[in-house]
Design a protein around this motif. Structure first.
Motif, PDB file in Angstrom:
ATOM      1  N   GLY A 162       0.805  -1.205   0.000  1.00 49.94           N
ATOM      2  CA  GLY A 162       0.000   0.000   0.000  1.00 49.94           C
ATOM      3  C   GLY A 162       0.844   1.264   0.000  1.00 49.94           C
ATOM      4  N   LEU A 163       1.916   1.262   0.774  1.00 52.10           N
ATOM      5  CA  LEU A 163       2.810   2.422   0.798  1.00 52.10           C
ATOM      6  C   LEU A 163       3.465   2.647  -0.552  1.00 52.10           C
ATOM      7  CD1 LEU A 163       4.497   1.979   4.283  1.00 52.10           C
ATOM      8  CD2 LEU A 163       3.178   3.970   3.543  1.00 52.10           C
ATOM      9  N   ALA A 164       3.953   1.575  -1.161  1.00 51.68           N
ATOM     10  CA  ALA A 164       4.610   1.709  -2.464  1.00 51.68           C
ATOM     11  C   ALA A 164       3.640   2.223  -3.514  1.00 51.68           C
ATOM     12  CB  ALA A 164       5.208   0.375  -2.886  1.00 51.68           C
ATOM     13  N   ARG A 165       2.399   1.754  -3.473  1.00 53.39           N
ATOM     14  CA  ARG A 165       1.417   2.224  -4.449  1.00 53.39           C
ATOM     15  C   ARG A 165       1.038   3.688  -4.225  1.00 53.39           C
ATOM     16  NH1 ARG A 165      -2.821  -2.683  -5.899  1.00 53.39           N
ATOM     17  NH2 ARG A 165      -1.235  -4.090  -6.769  1.00 53.39           N
ATOM     18  N   LEU A 166       1.262   4.168  -3.017  1.00 55.87           N
ATOM     19  CA  LEU A 166       1.051   5.584  -2.740  1.00 55.87           C
ATOM     20  C   LEU A 166       2.310   6.407  -3.018  1.00 55.87           C
ATOM     21  CD1 LEU A 166      -1.064   5.289   0.529  1.00 55.87           C
ATOM     22  CD2 LEU A 166      -1.876   5.936  -1.757  1.00 55.87           C
ATOM     23  N   GLY A 167       3.312   5.769  -3.600  1.00 55.67           N
ATOM     24  CA  GLY A 167       4.507   6.471  -4.028  1.00 55.67           C
ATOM     25  C   GLY A 167       5.606   6.564  -2.995  1.00 55.67           C
ATOM     26  N   ARG A 168       5.506   5.795  -1.902  1.00 56.98           N
ATOM     27  CA  ARG A 168       6.507   5.852  -0.853  1.00 56.98           C
ATOM     28  C   ARG A 168       7.578   4.781  -1.055  1.00 56.98           C
ATOM     29  NH1 ARG A 168       5.681  10.851   1.071  1.00 56.98           N
ATOM     30  NH2 ARG A 168       3.531  11.131   1.801  1.00 56.98           N
ATOM     31  N   PRO A 169       8.862   5.123  -0.902  1.00 54.75           N
ATOM     32  CA  PRO A 169       9.905   4.098  -0.925  1.00 54.75           C
ATOM     33  C   PRO A 169       9.702   3.143   0.254  1.00 54.75           C
ATOM     34  CG  PRO A 169      10.845   6.294  -1.194  1.00 54.75           C
ATOM     35  CD  PRO A 169       9.416   6.480  -0.776  1.00 54.75           C
ATOM     36  N   ALA A 170       9.465   1.873  -0.040  1.00 50.16           N
ATOM     37  CA  ALA A 170       9.118   0.907   1.003  1.00 50.16           C
ATOM     38  C   ALA A 170       9.997  -0.328   0.875  1.00 50.16           C
ATOM     39  CB  ALA A 170       7.647   0.514   0.910  1.00 50.16           C
ATOM     40  N   ASP A 171      10.736  -0.637   1.932  1.00 46.16           N
ATOM     41  CA  ASP A 171      11.527  -1.858   2.020  1.00 46.16           C
ATOM     42  C   ASP A 171      10.780  -2.852   2.900  1.00 46.16           C
ATOM     43  OD1 ASP A 171      13.455  -0.489   0.622  1.00 46.16           O
ATOM     44  OD2 ASP A 171      14.787  -0.205   2.340  1.00 46.16           O
ATOM     45  N   LEU A 172      10.804  -4.118   2.511  1.00 42.98           N
ATOM     46  CA  LEU A 172      10.159  -5.172   3.301  1.00 42.98           C
ATOM     47  C   LEU A 172      11.202  -6.177   3.755  1.00 42.98           C
ATOM     48  CD1 LEU A 172       7.575  -6.569   4.392  1.00 42.98           C
ATOM     49  CD2 LEU A 172       7.498  -7.821   2.222  1.00 42.98           C
ATOM     50  N   LEU A 173      11.344  -6.324   5.062  1.00 42.11           N
ATOM     51  CA  LEU A 173      12.191  -7.353   5.654  1.00 42.11           C
ATOM     52  C   LEU A 173      11.291  -8.496   6.070  1.00 42.11           C
ATOM     53  CD1 LEU A 173      14.888  -8.412   6.708  1.00 42.11           C
ATOM     54  CD2 LEU A 173      14.451  -7.156   8.841  1.00 42.11           C
ATOM     55  N   THR A 174      11.415  -9.634   5.388  1.00 39.74           N
ATOM     56  CA  THR A 174      10.473 -10.730   5.586  1.00 39.74           C
ATOM     57  C   THR A 174      11.200 -12.060   5.550  1.00 39.74           C
ATOM     58  OG1 THR A 174       8.293 -11.544   4.886  1.00 39.74           O
ATOM     59  CG2 THR A 174       9.845 -10.883   3.133  1.00 39.74           C
ATOM     60  N   TRP A 175      10.456 -13.165   5.363  1.00 41.59           N
ATOM     61  CA  TRP A 175      10.981 -14.522   5.527  1.00 41.59           C
ATOM     62  C   TRP A 175      10.378 -15.399   4.430  1.00 41.59           C
ATOM     63  CZ3 TRP A 175      15.000 -16.470   7.724  1.00 41.59           C
ATOM     64  CH2 TRP A 175      15.069 -17.764   8.226  1.00 41.59           C
ATOM     65  N   LEU A 176      10.956 -15.300   3.226  1.00 36.17           N
ATOM     66  CA  LEU A 176      10.463 -16.014   2.056  1.00 36.17           C
ATOM     67  C   LEU A 176      11.470 -17.052   1.598  1.00 36.17           C
ATOM     68  CD1 LEU A 176       9.086 -13.083  -0.135  1.00 36.17           C
ATOM     69  CD2 LEU A 176       7.715 -14.827   1.029  1.00 36.17           C
TER      70      LEU A 176
END
Length: 323
Positions: free
Chosen positions: A41-55
């Motif tokens: 949602g943040l990225a689609r609103l134009g915000r630089p968004a990093d995701l730290l996850t477990w894939l």
């Protein structure tokens, strides 16, 4: 495009595959996970968004990565991965409300490829904050970033996975005391503290550390309390609901984005956030409700882009937009 305010968001938490089972017997698979949806949602609103996850490096993990990266999310690479990508099965009822069952593990890598600049905001929530062995690492990461970043939190609880409410409540309350902004649903509060009014819980939480506590009421809108004593409420636009998957996550992304636009994010703005103008916060909440309304009007966790949102007029009806 964003509004030009600099900075980036670090979102910490689970990304997974949502396998949707509908009442008519049809099925579908969508990338999901509450924190991943917030990053989306943040990225689609134009915000630089990093995701730290477990894939995992498997087909499901590739599906999730492609989905997020297409919208501009930067999925961080760590030094460790799980054996397989987590899967959550969402069972939809006749009105599109989801209940979940899970097949997943949760942990964090020991190191990852995050940029050197401190994020303006660090967000977490849901499974990542409760499930072992990763949950204590998430809390420690938040503590380590408090000196440089605004911290935001959405409990987004999953009773089928998290055990007893009595065991989860202390975990939630510890994080509430640590962070600056909390968004929580009335359903979460009813499970955590049955019989206690959501407004009472929100008041208590607002005196324990956060500058802002927002409680969503699905199609009935949301209300908020601030540490400075302001009390706000917002109604939800009327829409035809496809399903409620990702509604609260899109509301949360909108909340971060709105505070970002208002210049209220970053550790250096913590005092300003505690003293924020209620009129500014009211506008932020109204926009969050519009974002959630768009999300529930279409299947899956599919939050709007900024240009799309700007094309939708504000509404003041009270039904339909679950969050």
């Amino acid at each position: 495009m964003s509004d030009g305010t600099p900075g980036r968001a670090l979102v910490v938490g689970e990304a997974l595959v949502d396998a949707v089972r509908r009442p008519d017997g049809t099925r579908g698979e969508h990338p999901g996970g509450s924190p991943a949806n917030v990053a989306l949602g943040l990225a689609r609103l134009g915000r630089p968004a990093d995701l730290l996850t477990w894939l995992a490096p498997d087909a499901e993990g590739d599906l999730v990565r492609r989905h997020l990266e297409r919208s501009g999310v930067r999925v961080l690479h760590g030094d460790r991965t799980p054996a397989r990508t987590p899967v959550a099965t969402a069972h939809l009822d006749a009105v599109g409300v989801a209940t979940y069952e899970f097949d997943l593990e949760w942990d964090l890598p020991s190191s990852w490829d995050e940029d050197g600049d401190a994020p303006l905001v660090v967000h977490t929530g849901s499974i990542a904050t409760v499930l072992m062995p990763g949950a204590p690492k998430v809390a420690a990461l938040l503590e380590s970033r408090r000196g440089v970043s605004t911290l935001t939190y959405d409990p987004n609880l999953r009773p089928a996975l998290m055990g007893e409410a009595a065991d989860v409540l202390p975990v939630v309350e510890r994080l509430v005391r640590l962070v600056d902004v909390v968004k929580v649903s009335d359903e979460d509060l009813a499970w955590l503290q049955p019989g206690v009014a959501p407004a009472e819980i929100a008041e208590t939480w607002s005196r324990s550390g956060p500058a802002l506590v927002v409680v969503t009421h699905g199609g009935e809108g949301a209300f908020a309390v601030t540490s400075a004593g302001a009390r706000l409420s917002v109604t939800a636009p009327r829409v035809t609901v496809a399903d409620t998957v990702g509604a609260g996550d899109s509301f949360m992304g909108g909340l971060i984005d709105g505070l970002w636009s208002a210049g209220l994010l970053g550790a250096g703005r913590r005092a300003a956030l505690h003293d924020a103008d209620p009129a500014v916060l009211q506008k932020v909440l109204e926009r969050c409700a519009r974002i959630a309304a768009i999300t529930v009007s279409r299947p899956g966790a599919d939050p709007p882009r900024r240009a799309e949102l700007d094309d939708v007029p504000a509404a003041t009806d009270t039904k339909g937009a679950g969050a």
